[in-house]
Motif scaffolding. Sequence first.
Motif, PDB file in Angstrom:
ATOM      1  N   ALA A 280      -5.149 -15.761   0.725  1.00 29.26           N
ATOM      2  CA  ALA A 280      -5.246 -14.991  -0.777  1.00 29.26           C
ATOM      3  C   ALA A 280      -4.381 -15.842  -1.568  1.00 29.26           C
ATOM      4  CB  ALA A 280      -4.375 -13.638  -0.534  1.00 29.26           C
TER       5      ALA A 280
ATOM      6  N   ALA B 144     -11.681  -7.555  -9.116  1.00 28.41           N
ATOM      7  CA  ALA B 144     -12.060  -7.229  -7.770  1.00 28.41           C
ATOM      8  C   ALA B 144     -10.754  -6.910  -6.981  1.00 28.41           C
ATOM      9  CB  ALA B 144     -12.981  -8.361  -7.088  1.00 28.41           C
ATOM     10  N   MET B 145      -9.817  -7.758  -6.920  1.00 23.61           N
ATOM     11  CA  MET B 145      -8.739  -7.736  -6.222  1.00 23.61           C
ATOM     12  C   MET B 145      -7.900  -6.305  -6.380  1.00 23.61           C
ATOM     13  SD  MET B 145      -8.371 -10.206  -3.883  1.00 23.61           S
ATOM     14  CE  MET B 145     -10.076 -10.769  -4.122  1.00 23.61           C
ATOM     15  N   GLU B 146      -7.865  -5.841  -7.948  1.00 29.06           N
ATOM     16  CA  GLU B 146      -7.257  -4.593  -8.222  1.00 29.06           C
ATOM     17  C   GLU B 146      -8.065  -3.773  -7.378  1.00 29.06           C
ATOM     18  OE1 GLU B 146      -7.303  -4.397 -12.199  1.00 29.06           O
ATOM     19  OE2 GLU B 146      -5.532  -5.869 -12.440  1.00 29.06           O
ATOM     20  N   LEU B 147      -9.397  -3.573  -7.567  1.00 28.86           N
ATOM     21  CA  LEU B 147     -10.189  -2.419  -6.724  1.00 28.86           C
ATOM     22  C   LEU B 147      -9.916  -2.579  -5.161  1.00 28.86           C
ATOM     23  CD1 LEU B 147     -13.430  -2.587  -8.576  1.00 28.86           C
ATOM     24  CD2 LEU B 147     -11.848  -0.886  -8.571  1.00 28.86           C
ATOM     25  N   ALA B 148      -9.803  -3.667  -4.558  1.00 27.47           N
ATOM     26  CA  ALA B 148      -9.898  -3.738  -3.525  1.00 27.47           C
ATOM     27  C   ALA B 148      -8.531  -3.276  -3.006  1.00 27.47           C
ATOM     28  CB  ALA B 148     -10.206  -5.092  -2.719  1.00 27.47           C
TER      29      ALA B 148
ATOM     30  N   ALA C  70      -6.608  -1.083  -4.433  1.00 26.87           N
ATOM     31  CA  ALA C  70      -6.720   0.366  -4.438  1.00 26.87           C
ATOM     32  C   ALA C  70      -7.468   1.260  -3.511  1.00 26.87           C
ATOM     33  CB  ALA C  70      -6.971   0.884  -6.111  1.00 26.87           C
TER      34      ALA C  70
ATOM     35  N   ALA D 261      -4.794  -8.073   7.844  1.00 25.05           N
ATOM     36  CA  ALA D 261      -5.115  -9.191   6.923  1.00 25.05           C
ATOM     37  C   ALA D 261      -6.062  -8.702   5.675  1.00 25.05           C
ATOM     38  CB  ALA D 261      -5.714 -10.376   7.526  1.00 25.05           C
ATOM     39  N   VAL D 262      -6.947  -8.146   5.966  1.00 18.54           N
ATOM     40  CA  VAL D 262      -8.007  -7.728   4.892  1.00 18.54           C
ATOM     41  C   VAL D 262      -7.482  -6.745   4.298  1.00 18.54           C
ATOM     42  CG1 VAL D 262     -10.028  -6.294   4.666  1.00 18.54           C
ATOM     43  CG2 VAL D 262     -10.122  -7.925   6.447  1.00 18.54           C
ATOM     44  N   MET D 263      -6.284  -5.990   4.800  1.00 19.46           N
ATOM     45  CA  MET D 263      -5.732  -5.051   3.703  1.00 19.46           C
ATOM     46  C   MET D 263      -4.669  -5.552   2.830  1.00 19.46           C
ATOM     47  SD  MET D 263      -5.260  -1.686   6.147  1.00 19.46           S
ATOM     48  CE  MET D 263      -4.219  -0.956   4.954  1.00 19.46           C
TER      49      MET D 263
ATOM     50  N   ALA E 216      -4.465  -8.842   1.695  1.00 19.66           N
ATOM     51  CA  ALA E 216      -4.921  -9.902   1.037  1.00 19.66           C
ATOM     52  C   ALA E 216      -5.022  -9.566  -0.249  1.00 19.66           C
ATOM     53  CB  ALA E 216      -6.179 -10.488   1.527  1.00 19.66           C
ATOM     54  N   PRO E 217      -5.398  -8.434  -1.126  1.00 19.84           N
ATOM     55  CA  PRO E 217      -5.692  -8.349  -2.206  1.00 19.84           C
ATOM     56  C   PRO E 217      -4.463  -8.149  -2.959  1.00 19.84           C
ATOM     57  CG  PRO E 217      -7.354  -6.889  -1.157  1.00 19.84           C
ATOM     58  CD  PRO E 217      -6.271  -7.323  -0.103  1.00 19.84           C
TER      59      PRO E 217
ATOM     60  N   ALA F 258      -2.887 -11.617  -3.232  1.00 22.24           N
ATOM     61  CA  ALA F 258      -3.507 -12.312  -4.245  1.00 22.24           C
ATOM     62  C   ALA F 258      -2.986 -11.890  -5.779  1.00 22.24           C
ATOM     63  CB  ALA F 258      -4.895 -12.219  -4.216  1.00 22.24           C
TER      64      ALA F 258
ATOM     65  N   LEU G   5     -13.597 -14.328  -0.353  1.00 24.16           N
ATOM     66  CA  LEU G   5     -12.563 -13.180  -0.721  1.00 24.16           C
ATOM     67  C   LEU G   5     -13.053 -12.207  -1.633  1.00 24.16           C
ATOM     68  CD1 LEU G   5      -9.998 -13.111   0.831  1.00 24.16           C
ATOM     69  CD2 LEU G   5      -8.594 -13.526  -1.302  1.00 24.16           C
TER      70      LEU G   5
ATOM     71  N   TYR H  70     -15.048  -8.520  -0.864  1.00 22.22           N
ATOM     72  CA  TYR H  70     -14.381  -7.084  -1.328  1.00 22.22           C
ATOM     73  C   TYR H  70     -15.518  -6.421  -1.946  1.00 22.22           C
ATOM     74  CZ  TYR H  70      -9.977  -7.921   0.714  1.00 22.22           C
ATOM     75  OH  TYR H  70      -9.009  -8.294   1.621  1.00 22.22           O
ATOM     76  N   LEU H  71     -16.214  -7.344  -2.879  1.00 23.71           N
ATOM     77  CA  LEU H  71     -17.117  -6.581  -3.616  1.00 23.71           C
ATOM     78  C   LEU H  71     -18.508  -6.112  -2.807  1.00 23.71           C
ATOM     79  CD1 LEU H  71     -17.373  -8.903  -6.820  1.00 23.71           C
ATOM     80  CD2 LEU H  71     -16.358  -6.674  -6.655  1.00 23.71           C
TER      81      LEU H  71
ATOM     82  N   PHE I 285     -17.370  -2.745  -1.142  1.00 21.15           N
ATOM     83  CA  PHE I 285     -17.596  -1.938  -2.045  1.00 21.15           C
ATOM     84  C   PHE I 285     -18.982  -1.355  -2.169  1.00 21.15           C
ATOM     85  CE2 PHE I 285     -13.399  -2.071  -3.871  1.00 21.15           C
ATOM     86  CZ  PHE I 285     -13.349  -0.808  -4.392  1.00 21.15           C
TER      87      PHE I 285
END
Lengths: 311, 373
Positions: A102, A124-128, A130, A175-177, A179-180, A183, B28, B32-33, B36
Amino acid sequence: MSQSMEVAVTLDRQTPRRAFRPHDIAFRAFATACGLLAIVAAISLLAFLMHAGLEALSEIGLFSMLTGSRWRPEAGIFGGLPLIFGTVASAVGAMLLGALPAVLAAIWVMGLGPRGLLPAFRRAMELASALPSVVYGWLALEHLVPRMGAFAAFIYPGRAEMSGEGLLTSAVLLAVMIAPTVALLSIDALSKIPAGLREASAALGASAWQTAFRVVVPHAKAGLIAAIFFGFARAAGETMAVQMVIGGARTLPETAFSPTTTISTQIVMDLQNARPGALESDALYAMALVLLMLSSSVVLATRLLRQRGSS
Amino acid sequence: MKSLRLRARRRIVDNAALLALGAIALSLMGGYLLTFGHLLLRGGHHLVAFSKTPVPLSGSQGETGMRVALAAVYGASLSWALLRLGRPLIDRSIASGWLERSRTRLLIIGASALLAALFLRDHLPPFLISLPRETATGGGIGPQLFNSVYLAVLSTAVTFPLGLGAAIYLVYFARSRALVRSARVALDALASLPSIVYGLFGFLVFVVKMRAGYSLWAGACILALLNLPLVVGIIEENLRALPRDLTEASLSLGATTTQTILRVALPSSWPGIVSAMVLAIGRVFAESAPLIMTAGTTIARNKAYSLDPMRGGETLAVHLWYLGSAGIAKDRAELSAGTAATLIVLVLLTNLLASRVARAGQSGGKRLAKMTR
């Protein structure tokens, strides 16, 4: 005559007698009470936790609680090492697998990649970030666990307990959770660098790569490390998503794929069964204290770093 | 000559590394997209599967009200989306001047909400309005949806006055240095706690000490506490960012501090306040661990939609966890997909709202522009 009287009266009414107005006092009292309530809430939260936790610690003993390798509350055995190890190991794994990429991605987006990408990346990072953690947990349960199971069966053939739920799975999920969030925090840290620095470096003939890694990154080091630490603290405190994929075995894991448990997972699982006030329940508060120490020491380290970075 | 070749080689290495970093960043973002998209496609059909035949009432208290509200939301958002998407068409049409007015737009949206409430309410997607089932297939998430929204309302009712008051105290009234510092330390400490600790605290205070059992009220209070640092931080930042002339002008005109705060400072920093509240609501939707320990994981059939805050209740996020880890219904994968999609739509909506409000704040806001003109 009467007109001038009226003016005088209104003026009189508006002369500031601030301290004596009842609604002023009430408003001030309300705001002060709200401010005080935050302090009271924080103190009482810690006090409640300490009270229950220290009771259990004094009964079980700090040393055996931290180093015992079996957690069997129903038999009166409270060895917290598997819980602590699971928490730390999955958070460290998440840091390596999620926070580092990230930060690298943020560095690329903030100066090496195309300009127009930054808003989209940030969005995208903000959405992810949230997205609720249980959604990540469910996705991992559906897609990650079977794949990890197949992978584990490939590496350790003939071991039935490796269903895919385990330490590594939860590390990947965490890790997936994180990273956003990491970043986003890295982007914040990188954007605080004065533009003059970048421009001076470019004017001296440095390539974009040299500017990024010899000027920008050293300058934003404190902020970037703080972002990674924040990710670590979040990963260590995460509960429900981890509970869904870590397997729930209350022993130290033999391999990276073995099921194990974490502090927060065990709290959620055991609290429903424990009688309030009994040792089993108090031991959970003691483990929560340990978790608190872990995450607050990380937060404290972050704050120190930030202070040093800003001075 | 040699240095030239060296430099060329280094450039190749640089470019390769650059490509690698770019690949990381793009994958990355794309990942994520894709996630979604996958989530919305996988479970989204539950949200638009309107039924041709009226869905029978289950007989729980308050069910009709819930249906009417949900149908109104569907109608309003549909007409809003149509007005929004049709903007280029509307601009070119004769009625553009009329349709551009915000009052007529509001009227249209309100009318379609009313129409939907009247005619759509028994034909809503069954998944969203029926009760969950423990073992049989075909359960819904009606009560969970209701609980999520209701919990957001309850927790906002606590967070809003408390956060606003604490922020005002920190910005305007705090005289003693020590108190301000300890309030800030307390808020920082609260912000750094893992959410499970809040859950333990709530369990101990509300369920054990007060013997209130699991209740929505306990969950709302704990979530309000959890959101307090975030809300106070954002509001405080916004109040401090106000131009000094504004408050000083008000004070010099003879307004009291209270008047200045209530009539000048708060109205002109409304975007920050609203976006703080919206962010807090987003966290209410997403949080699960503290709720499991304070609001419980059950749905009472007869009181599924009751407004009684002392009953326990499961929210959408908790339900998703429950389905994944303890569900036994055969179609639980499908139910989870639908629940996840609903949750995401809620989170997306709050996120959209927050960024819109923040944008309104960035451009100064109409009100601030009017006041400082």
